[in-house]
Scaffold this motif. Structure first.
Motif, mmCIF file in Angstrom:
data_model
loop_
_atom_site.group_PDB
_atom_site.id
_atom_site.type_symbol
_atom_site.label_atom_id
_atom_site.label_comp_id
_atom_site.label_asym_id
_atom_site.label_seq_id
_atom_site.Cartn_x
_atom_site.Cartn_y
_atom_site.Cartn_z
ATOM 1 N N ALA A 150 0.582 -1.198 0.048
ATOM 2 C CA ALA A 150 0.151 -0.005 -0.191
ATOM 3 C C ALA A 150 0.885 1.265 -0.036
ATOM 4 C CB ALA A 150 -0.970 -0.104 1.161
ATOM 5 N N SER A 151 1.473 1.534 -1.061
ATOM 6 C CA SER A 151 2.490 2.669 -1.191
ATOM 7 C C SER A 151 2.632 2.999 -2.679
ATOM 8 C CB SER A 151 3.804 2.591 -0.397
ATOM 9 O OG SER A 151 4.710 1.651 -1.111
ATOM 10 N N VAL A 152 2.886 3.973 -3.000
ATOM 11 C CA VAL A 152 3.184 4.343 -4.393
ATOM 12 C C VAL A 152 4.611 3.749 -4.756
ATOM 13 C CG1 VAL A 152 3.694 6.239 -6.088
ATOM 14 C CG2 VAL A 152 1.859 6.575 -4.423
ATOM 15 N N ALA A 153 5.409 3.818 -4.061
ATOM 16 C CA ALA A 153 6.981 3.326 -4.253
ATOM 17 C C ALA A 153 6.677 1.911 -4.614
ATOM 18 C CB ALA A 153 7.992 3.820 -3.345
ATOM 19 N N GLY A 154 5.915 1.075 -3.871
ATOM 20 C CA GLY A 154 5.972 -0.297 -3.845
ATOM 21 C C GLY A 154 4.884 -1.006 -4.803
ATOM 22 N N ALA A 155 4.136 0.058 -5.598
ATOM 23 C CA ALA A 155 3.140 -0.282 -6.565
ATOM 24 C C ALA A 155 3.525 -1.585 -7.448
ATOM 25 C CB ALA A 155 2.663 0.776 -7.448
ATOM 26 N N GLY A 156 2.536 -2.449 -7.418
ATOM 27 C CA GLY A 156 2.725 -3.903 -8.196
ATOM 28 C C GLY A 156 3.567 -4.745 -7.447
ATOM 29 N N GLN A 157 4.119 -4.413 -6.371
ATOM 30 C CA GLN A 157 4.897 -5.444 -5.375
ATOM 31 C C GLN A 157 3.912 -6.093 -4.157
ATOM 32 O OE1 GLN A 157 9.066 -4.585 -4.855
ATOM 33 N NE2 GLN A 157 8.705 -2.622 -5.660
ATOM 34 N N ASN A 158 4.138 -7.125 -3.965
ATOM 35 C CA ASN A 158 3.645 -7.912 -2.897
ATOM 36 C C ASN A 158 4.143 -7.564 -1.268
ATOM 37 O OD1 ASN A 158 1.590 -9.003 -4.486
ATOM 38 N ND2 ASN A 158 2.949 -10.835 -4.917
ATOM 39 N N ASP A 159 3.069 -7.889 -0.451
ATOM 40 C CA ASP A 159 3.948 -7.446 0.977
ATOM 41 C C ASP A 159 4.691 -8.530 1.530
ATOM 42 O OD1 ASP A 159 1.731 -9.154 1.390
ATOM 43 O OD2 ASP A 159 1.082 -8.135 3.129
ATOM 44 N N ILE A 160 4.498 -9.865 1.101
ATOM 45 C CA ILE A 160 5.297 -10.911 1.719
ATOM 46 C C ILE A 160 6.353 -11.623 0.775
ATOM 47 C CG2 ILE A 160 3.753 -10.970 3.618
ATOM 48 C CD1 ILE A 160 2.766 -13.634 2.285
ATOM 49 N N ALA A 161 7.282 -12.157 1.414
ATOM 50 C CA ALA A 161 8.089 -13.072 0.571
ATOM 51 C C ALA A 161 8.141 -14.500 1.084
ATOM 52 C CB ALA A 161 9.540 -12.491 0.268
ATOM 53 N N VAL A 162 7.720 -15.345 0.380
ATOM 54 C CA VAL A 162 7.716 -16.665 0.799
ATOM 55 C C VAL A 162 8.858 -17.830 0.055
ATOM 56 C CG1 VAL A 162 6.170 -18.636 1.270
ATOM 57 C CG2 VAL A 162 5.295 -16.769 1.038
ATOM 58 N N THR A 163 9.516 -18.416 1.132
ATOM 59 C CA THR A 163 10.691 -19.158 0.434
ATOM 60 C C THR A 163 10.730 -20.555 1.210
ATOM 61 O OG1 THR A 163 12.267 -18.373 1.967
ATOM 62 C CG2 THR A 163 12.287 -17.248 0.134
ATOM 63 N N VAL A 164 11.450 -21.514 0.715
ATOM 64 C CA VAL A 164 11.439 -22.780 1.119
ATOM 65 C C VAL A 164 12.983 -23.130 1.570
ATOM 66 C CG1 VAL A 164 11.120 -25.174 0.785
ATOM 67 C CG2 VAL A 164 9.590 -23.573 -0.165
ATOM 68 N N ASP A 165 12.945 -23.566 2.868
ATOM 69 C CA ASP A 165 14.085 -24.046 3.275
ATOM 70 C C ASP A 165 14.062 -25.521 4.102
ATOM 71 O OD1 ASP A 165 16.682 -24.219 4.471
ATOM 72 O OD2 ASP A 165 16.475 -22.748 6.175
ATOM 73 N N GLY A 166 14.613 -26.654 2.926
ATOM 74 C CA GLY A 166 14.222 -27.815 3.546
ATOM 75 C C GLY A 166 12.761 -28.186 3.846
ATOM 76 N N ASP A 167 12.593 -28.599 4.904
ATOM 77 C CA ASP A 167 11.030 -28.879 5.532
ATOM 78 C C ASP A 167 10.201 -27.978 5.723
ATOM 79 O OD1 ASP A 167 12.418 -28.777 7.395
ATOM 80 O OD2 ASP A 167 11.656 -30.549 8.400
ATOM 81 N N GLU A 168 10.849 -26.557 5.903
ATOM 82 C CA GLU A 168 10.248 -25.401 6.590
ATOM 83 C C GLU A 168 9.931 -24.384 5.112
ATOM 84 O OE1 GLU A 168 12.866 -25.390 10.497
ATOM 85 O OE2 GLU A 168 13.138 -23.824 9.303
ATOM 86 N N VAL A 169 8.535 -23.745 5.573
ATOM 87 C CA VAL A 169 8.277 -22.536 4.662
ATOM 88 C C VAL A 169 8.571 -21.292 5.592
ATOM 89 C CG1 VAL A 169 6.351 -21.607 3.636
ATOM 90 C CG2 VAL A 169 6.313 -24.055 3.783
ATOM 91 N N VAL A 170 9.374 -20.466 4.780
ATOM 92 C CA VAL A 170 9.892 -19.037 5.367
ATOM 93 C C VAL A 170 8.964 -18.233 5.155
ATOM 94 C CG1 VAL A 170 11.774 -17.819 6.119
ATOM 95 C CG2 VAL A 170 12.002 -20.405 5.877
ATOM 96 N N VAL A 171 8.418 -17.026 5.802
ATOM 97 C CA VAL A 171 7.642 -16.144 5.405
ATOM 98 C C VAL A 171 8.252 -14.759 5.922
ATOM 99 C CG1 VAL A 171 5.255 -14.922 5.436
ATOM 100 C CG2 VAL A 171 5.484 -17.469 5.505
#
Length: 877
Positions: A150-171
């Motif tokens: 919710a900002s002009v500078a961040g338009a078009g981008q998501n608020d979270i990044a989700v990655t995988v580390d082995g058997d773990e989901v990292v948010v």
């Protein structure tokens, strides 16, 4: 012809009348201030007795704007707070856990059981206990929860990044979301601080954002920075959280998604709570001090509709279970839910005093700070010190004013009287502009006005000296006056623009009192030019139309320099430059060997100013403080001719403590208590504390400010003259700055942020002087095309020598009055400016001109253009 059109006269006098009208309320300060306060109270619905009478103390049809008095004049508290924006990341991520948990539970058949892992980083780690191979699928599901930033500078981008580390989901929060969160956090913190301070009913608070994550807070009339911190430093994070269990082991592992918090009322008791709250303080719409059924102080609250529904649903489903009311990570009460609580109202009980419940209600109404504040700088100025500063500043201004008026009258007779009238108007216009923009007047700001009094006559001196020269050509008084104003215009413009540049840089780079000084100096330059070019000229024209004299400025008068001088300033140039070189070597040697006596602005630490009727015994003070083991502590008695016999003042400087951004209030309280044991009548008129982080930044900012000022001047003079002129002026500036730093190092006068303001003012003053000389050199190069450069320089310096001495003396008269009568608080600041005027005058005559002689000037006069040999300059203007 010497005439000014009627419409121009009307505009000039109209501007003067408007400026003086705006300044007028300051002459009745207490009455107008009372009127303004009463009017505001009535507008807010106040019904106190006497408000109507107070509101009538000043007519509504007259301007009522006042110059705000800074903390150093009125007393109060100053804080520089850094918002710990990273704190929000954890809360944001943790708040997502219930949603992620519910989402993955719906896919339990595929992803299997999940478990939240503990981590110190601002992230969520969700482990797939049995089906690790489905971690990518689980991550794709979680990515579906992402929302746009919710900002002009961040338009078009998501608020979270989700990655995988082995058997773990990292948010984690995305970088764009972090930047948007930082901006929102600081903006929200500023708004909440402002609401909290406004609840206190204080007058003219200043709450300004500084940089990316800092907030400057200045509140007049508050007893101490500690009081202010008690109000705004508490985050007041209120949450209602489910209770898992209760324990007496503070080190017990709470389990995933839980936390362990201490109880306020029950010593040694801890509660294990679910981290995700049922409702938070953000959903409160009101909080008021109240009393419980036993008559004990409490706080009643009311939720908004959303909070009321959530609170009602939870209490309906959990009758018989405890829930915790948590304030700033402490459980203030944990009642058992007896029945469904509809309507969203309730009461918070605890071991409160009436004052505690009142303050808590204020904090909850204003809202919770989104993150903690770290206080990097704290200053407390007592009202007594402020009153003394006002009195000293008033006396210094009046004496400076009288000295300058008398000197101008003695030097220029009736024309001096005209300059004096313009000077009085000038000061009135400065106060009118300050009132109009709502500026804050500080003690250095008063120094800026005194400096303006001294320098304001410079433009008039330039004109009057030029009229005297033109009278020698026997062209008549009318023509001499006309040419005097026309030919002085170029020098006036160049000299004041260079000084104005330094004022702008000082305003942009400075803060607090330094910025106040920059405002008054900048406004003083604007009003000085206006009064010299328009007001004085109009007065002279009106006088001339009535008297029609055959000669002007030709009578007997005080002259610091003979009418005609023919001094050879380059005859002993080796001696003058040798003296400068010798002084520079001493200055640099002193700086390298013993350095500067840095104030807390640059060194960090705390300065406490004390006052007592009892004679100061430094040894007694030291013996009282030594047992506290605070490291380097210096105790100095302050001597000043303005002090009375019962004013015994001491400055106590305590080094910055390890691991602390500023000396804690507990430490300051210990010092004050220890000193009052040996000197019972001791009062603490000011306390200033600066952390090492800020002090390091201030040194860097100060160096950048000085370099920027010199660089900006170099470019301006290069454009207006030629590069040789610019280089000569800058070398003279460096000469002045080095010698000023050297004198501070040699005599060990305290070097603080105000001295940087003085250094930049010296840069402006020295330039003013140098540019006037160079402007005459540029004119004479065209006038004496065949004469060697050395002779042209000598002629130019001799022709401007009278003006140089007049301006220096008037400025020194004003500064000396401030030095003697202005009090010890700004004496170092004024000393730097006095020294700067002396070395600046010397360098403009001997250093800058000698460098120009060495470099030579291109003299191509074959072009018919009047601007040949210069850039963007017309010497006949």
């Amino acid at each position: 012809m010497l005439q000014i059109d009627l419409w121009k006269r009307v505009v000039i006098w109209g501007c003067v009348a408007l400026g003086l009208l705006l300044a007028m309320p300051n002459a009745f300060y207490t009455r107008v201030e009372t009127h303004n306060d009463a009017t505001m109270a009535l507008e807010m619905g106040g019904e106190a007795e006497g408000l109507q009478e107070q509101a009538k103390m000043w007519p509504d049809w007259l301007p009522s704007g006042l110059v705000n008095l800074g903390l150093d004049l009125r007393g109060g508290a100053h804080l520089l707070a850094e918002v710990q924006v990273e704190d929000v990341y954890d809360a944001r991520i943790e708040a997502m856990w219930p949603e992620i948990r519910d989402l993955l539970r719906e896919e339990r058949d595929r992803v299997g059981p999940i478990r939240l892992q503990d981590t110190d980083a601002p992230e969520l780690r969700v482990r797939l206990v049995e089906n690790a191979s489905e971690s990518e699928y689980a991550a794709s599901l979680v990515r579906g929860l992402a929302r746009p930033v919710a900002s002009v500078a961040g338009a078009g981008q998501n608020d979270i990044a989700v990655t995988v580390d082995g058997d773990e989901v990292v948010v984690t929060l995305s970088e764009a979301e972090r930047q948007a969160s930082d901006e929102q956090t600081v903006r929200t913190a500023r708004e909440i601080i402002e609401r909290r301070i406004n609840e206190m009913g204080t007058r003219e608070p200043t709450i300004q954002r500084q940089g990316a994550d800092r907030i400057l807070i200045q509140v007049p009339g508050v007893g101490s920075a500690a009081e202010l911190k008690d109000i705004i430093g508490t985050t007041a994070q209120l949450t209602f959280q489910p209770v898992v269990s209760r324990t007496t082991n503070g080190n017990e592992t709470p389990g995933g998604g839980n936390e362990i918090l201490p109880s306020v009322d029950e010593e040694g008791v801890f509660y294990i709570l679910e981290r995700a709250p049922v409702v938070t303080g953000e959903q409160l719409v009101d909080a008021q001090p109240d009393f419980d059924q036993n008559g004990q102080p409490a706080v009643s609250f009311r939720f908004n509709p959303t909070g009321a529904r959530q609170f009602g649903d939870y209490t309906a489903e959990n009758v018989g279970n405890p829930f915790a009311i948590v304030l700033d990570n402490e459980v203030i009460s944990a009642p058992v839910i007896q029945a469904h609580i509809p309507g969203g109202t309730g009461i918070i009980t605890g071991q409160f005093t009436v004052e505690d419940s009142t303050n808590l209600a204020v904090l909850l109404r204003a809202g919770a700070l989104p993150a903690e504040l770290e206080f990097l700088e704290e200053r407390t100025i007592g009202p007594e010190l402020g009153a003394d500063s006002i009195a000293a500043g008033q006396i210094a201004c009046i004496v400076a004013f009288v000295l300058v008026l008398a000197f101008m009258w003695a030097s220029y007779g009736v024309f001096g009287l005209f300059a004096n009238i313009a000077l009085i108007i000038n000061v009135g216009l400065i106060f009118g502009l300050l009132s109009m923009i709502g500026a804050t007047l500080t003690l250095p700001g008063i120094a800026g006005i005194v400096l303006t009094i001294g320098m304001a006559v410079d433009a008039n001196v330039l004109v009057f000296e030029r009229i005297r020269e033109e009278m020698k050509t026997a062209k008549g008084a009318s023509r001499a006056i006309q040419l005097g104003y026309e030919k002085a215009l170029s020098a006036i413009t160049d000299a004041n623009i260079t000084t104005f540049i330094t004022a702008l840089i000082l305003y942009a780079m400075g803060s607090g009192p330094v910025r106040g000084f920059a405002i008054t100096l900048g406004l003083g330059i604007i009003t000085s030019v206006f009064t010299a070019i328009f007001v004085t000229r109009l007065i002279v024209v009106m006088w001339f139309e009535r008297k029609r004299p055959k000669a002007v400025l030709q009578g007997r008068s005080l002259k610091l320099v003979p009418s005609v001088t023919n001094l050879d300033f380059f005859k002993r140039w080796k001696l003058s430059l040798g003296l400068s070189g010798f002084l520079i070597v001493i200055a640099l040697g002193s700086f390298l060997l013993q350095g500067l006596n840095y104030g807390i602005d640059f060194r960090g630490g705390t300065t406490i100013r004390t006052e007592s009727a009892q004679t100061v015994d430094v040894g007694q003070y030291r013996d009282a403080i030594t047992p506290l083991e605070l490291g380097d502590v210096s105790i100095t008695e302050v001597f000043d001719p303005t002090f009375g016999p019962d004013e015994n003042v001491t400055m106590i400087r305590i080094q910055a403590q390890d691991g602390q951004e500023s000396v804690s209030q507990d430490t300051i309280a210990e010092v004050e208590a220890a000193l009052q044991e040996v000197v019972p009548d001791l009062t603490f008129t000011s306390v200033e504390s600066v952390g090492p982080k800020v002090s390091g930044e201030l040194i860097q900012t100060a160096v950048i400010a000085v370099l920027l000022a010199i660089g900006a001047v170099l470019v301006y003079i290069w454009l207006r003259f030629e590069w040789q002129f610019a280089l000569g002026a800058v070398i003279a500036l460096v000469h002045d700055v080095v010698l000023t730093i050297g004198i501070f190092s040699e005599v060990q006068i305290q070097f603080d942020l105000a001295i940087i303001a003085a250094l930049l003012t010296i840069v402006g003053y020295s330039l003013n002087d140098t540019v006037v000389v160079f402007d005459r050199v540029r004119e004479n190069l065209r006038k004496y095309k065949k004469k060697p450069l050395k002779e042209v320089l000598n002629i130019s310096i001799n022709e401007t020598l009278s003006r140089t001495m007049m301006t220096s003396v008037t400025t020194l008269l004003a500064l000396l009055a401030l030095f003697v009568l202005g009090g010890d608080v700004i004496r170092g600041f004024v000393f730097a400016m006095i020294w700067g005027v002396i070395v600046g005058t010397y360098s403009s005559v001997f250093v800058a001109s000698t460098v120009l002689l060495w470099l030579g000037v291109k003299r191509d006069w074959t072009k018919p253009d009047a601007n040949a040999g210069t850039q963007f300059a017309n010497i006949d203007a």
